[in-house]
Design a protein around this motif. Structure first.
Motif, PDB file in Angstrom:
ATOM      1  N   LYS A   1       0.833  -1.200   0.000  1.00  0.00           N
ATOM      2  CA  LYS A   1       0.000   0.000   0.000  1.00  0.00           C
ATOM      3  C   LYS A   1       0.871   1.255   0.000  1.00  0.00           C
ATOM      4  CE  LYS A   1      -3.912   2.007   2.537  1.00  0.00           C
ATOM      5  NZ  LYS A   1      -4.777   1.849   3.725  1.00  0.00           N
ATOM      6  N   ASN A   2       0.555   2.170  -0.919  1.00  0.00           N
ATOM      7  CA  ASN A   2       1.264   3.448  -1.082  1.00  0.00           C
ATOM      8  C   ASN A   2       2.717   3.278  -1.537  1.00  0.00           C
ATOM      9  OD1 ASN A   2      -1.031   4.978  -0.290  1.00  0.00           O
ATOM     10  ND2 ASN A   2      -0.531   4.634   1.863  1.00  0.00           N
TER      11      ASN A   2
ATOM     12  N   PRO B   1       3.724   2.378  -5.101  1.00  0.00           N
ATOM     13  CA  PRO B   1       3.257   2.001  -6.448  1.00  0.00           C
ATOM     14  C   PRO B   1       4.377   1.511  -7.356  1.00  0.00           C
ATOM     15  CG  PRO B   1       3.421   4.388  -6.249  1.00  0.00           C
ATOM     16  CD  PRO B   1       3.664   3.836  -4.875  1.00  0.00           C
TER      17      PRO B   1
ATOM     18  N   ARG C   1      -5.580  -0.091  -2.015  1.00  0.00           N
ATOM     19  CA  ARG C   1      -5.508   0.965  -3.023  1.00  0.00           C
ATOM     20  C   ARG C   1      -5.335   0.298  -4.384  1.00  0.00           C
ATOM     21  NH1 ARG C   1      -7.790   3.705  -0.246  1.00  0.00           N
ATOM     22  NH2 ARG C   1      -7.186   5.611   0.843  1.00  0.00           N
ATOM     23  N   ARG C   2      -6.229   0.619  -5.332  1.00  0.00           N
ATOM     24  CA  ARG C   2      -6.195   0.024  -6.667  1.00  0.00           C
ATOM     25  C   ARG C   2      -6.199   1.120  -7.723  1.00  0.00           C
ATOM     26  NH1 ARG C   2      -5.283  -5.501  -6.640  1.00  0.00           N
ATOM     27  NH2 ARG C   2      -6.049  -5.484  -8.776  1.00  0.00           N
ATOM     28  N   SER C   3      -5.214   1.094  -8.606  1.00  0.00           N
ATOM     29  CA  SER C   3      -5.217   1.980  -9.775  1.00  0.00           C
ATOM     30  C   SER C   3      -6.029   1.332 -10.882  1.00  0.00           C
ATOM     31  CB  SER C   3      -3.790   2.220 -10.278  1.00  0.00           C
ATOM     32  OG  SER C   3      -3.004   2.889  -9.321  1.00  0.00           O
TER      33      SER C   3
ATOM     34  N   SER D   1      -3.018   5.627 -15.570  1.00  0.00           N
ATOM     35  CA  SER D   1      -4.154   5.421 -14.686  1.00  0.00           C
ATOM     36  C   SER D   1      -4.990   6.692 -14.681  1.00  0.00           C
ATOM     37  CB  SER D   1      -3.694   5.084 -13.255  1.00  0.00           C
ATOM     38  OG  SER D   1      -3.259   6.249 -12.574  1.00  0.00           O
TER      39      SER D   1
ATOM     40  N   ASP E   1      -6.472   6.429  -6.782  1.00  0.00           N
ATOM     41  CA  ASP E   1      -6.330   5.024  -6.391  1.00  0.00           C
ATOM     42  C   ASP E   1      -7.332   4.680  -5.291  1.00  0.00           C
ATOM     43  OD1 ASP E   1      -4.160   5.005  -8.143  1.00  0.00           O
ATOM     44  OD2 ASP E   1      -2.737   5.472  -6.546  1.00  0.00           O
TER      45      ASP E   1
ATOM     46  N   SER F   1      -3.620  -4.508  -2.886  1.00  0.00           N
ATOM     47  CA  SER F   1      -3.339  -3.226  -3.535  1.00  0.00           C
ATOM     48  C   SER F   1      -2.563  -3.433  -4.825  1.00  0.00           C
ATOM     49  CB  SER F   1      -2.523  -2.314  -2.605  1.00  0.00           C
ATOM     50  OG  SER F   1      -3.290  -1.908  -1.489  1.00  0.00           O
TER      51      SER F   1
ATOM     52  N   GLN G   1      -1.062  -0.326  -7.201  1.00  0.00           N
ATOM     53  CA  GLN G   1      -0.991   1.097  -7.546  1.00  0.00           C
ATOM     54  C   GLN G   1       0.092   1.335  -8.581  1.00  0.00           C
ATOM     55  OE1 GLN G   1      -0.841   2.121  -3.070  1.00  0.00           O
ATOM     56  NE2 GLN G   1      -1.564   4.020  -4.030  1.00  0.00           N
TER      57      GLN G   1
END
Length: 319
Positions: free
Chosen positions: A125-126, A128, A201-203, A231, A235, A282, A284
């Motif tokens: 997470k965070n 990417p 978090r998903r892009s 993207s 996110d 996640s 990202q």
């Protein structure tokens, strides 16, 4: 002349429509069969399947730039006896045969639509993915896209043809299928979903945003030789995405707050661990390089993209 392969597919058809709308440069679509539908005003040429022995000479005549969307696409439950070999046959051997003929025909720029799966399946997470990370594909589809990219870079160094690689994450838009469409249908029917406590978090990228970047890569001088991630620049978590989907559709998202660990455990018992990982994990992407080199900004926000994707979904579900 711009040649687009895969012109009847989800991305390729949108690229053709955008280029036809712009009307700046003549456009040609390479299709598998004479019955393939393409937008009016676009030259159509039948080439058959994407394969190592496909003859592209007629399609490449007069072409200065090529957008290669055709591929054997990723599917969740591949029934092929040897999926990697099947992906290699189309996505590697077929792509490189096309690229070699394109270079010989004097094509100046080759824009290859790859996949974020070349980078990998998940991120912390965070933290990417970036365009310059070392490739780390996990599945056969991602491996085939990576090998195609490597072959294209080798050809670029030998031939001088400019190669531009675009790696999108999940692409959504009107007419989207698979899991994204299923989620929209569940929301449209008011089905409660156990996805109200997912903090990943998903892009993802709206189809119009991806097409805008592809067209930019055809024309922009700074795109030559580069690899770009793309993207919407937002996110969301799975929970937030479903909430925004519901608003775009005018339907409340009925979400039950089940912890992600419980979902993953339950899905594993049912043999659906990969599905749970996509919903709870996640992925990202960092598009700073894309923004900086190309002076590019996604034209649509996430909410605007979801509104376009939602058009017709409620009606079609209720019919």
């Amino acid at each position: 002349m711009i040649l687009v392969t895969g012109g009847t597919g989800f991305v390729g058809s949108a690229v053709l429509a955008r280029l036809a709308e712009d009307g700046v440069i003549p456009v040609r679509a390479a299709v598998r069969s004479a019955g393939s539908h393409i937008p009016p005003g676009i030259d159509k040429i039948v080439v058959g399947a994407l394969a190592q022995n496909t003859d592209w000479r007629a399609a490449l005549t007069g072409v200065s730039a090529l957008v290669h969307c055709a591929a054997r696409v990723h599917v969740m439950d591949d029934s092929a006896a040897n999926p990697l070999e099947e992906f290699r046959r189309v996505n590697v051997q077929g792509t490189l045969a096309l690229a070699e003929q394109a270079a010989a025909a004097g094509v100046r720029r080759f824009v290859f639509i790859s996949s974020i799966k070349v980078n990998g399946e998940m991120t912390a997470k965070n933290k990417p993915f970036t365009a310059d990370d070392a490739p780390a594909p996990v599945d056969a589809y991602g491996v085939s896209k990576m090998e195609a990219e490597q072959g294209l870079r080798d050809l670029e160094s030998q031939s001088g043809m400019q190669v531009v690689i675009v790696r999108p994450p999940l692409v959504y838009g009107k007419g989207v299928k698979a899991n994204f469409a299923a989620m929209m249908q569940w929301l449209a029917r008011g089905i409660p979903l156990p996805l109200g406590a997912i903090h990943n978090r998903r892009s993802l990228v709206a189809l119009d945003n991806l097409v805008d970047l592809i067209v930019t890569c055809v024309r922009h001088p700074q795109a030559a030789g580069q690899t770009f991630l793309v993207s919407d620049g937002q996110d969301p978590s799975t929970t937030e995405l479903l909430q925004r989907m519901g608003r775009a559709m005018g339907r409340p998202a009925r979400l039950i707050p089940v912890p992600a660990a419980c979902l993953t455990f339950g899905a594993s018992l049912l043999g659906k661990r990969a599905v749970a990982q996509r919903l709870c994990g996640s992925l990202q992407v960092d598009i700073d390089k894309t923004r900086r080199l190309l002076d590019w900004t996604p034209p649509l926000t996430l909410d605007q993209g979801l509104q376009k994707a939602a058009k017709g979904t409620v009606r079609e579900t209720c019919v």
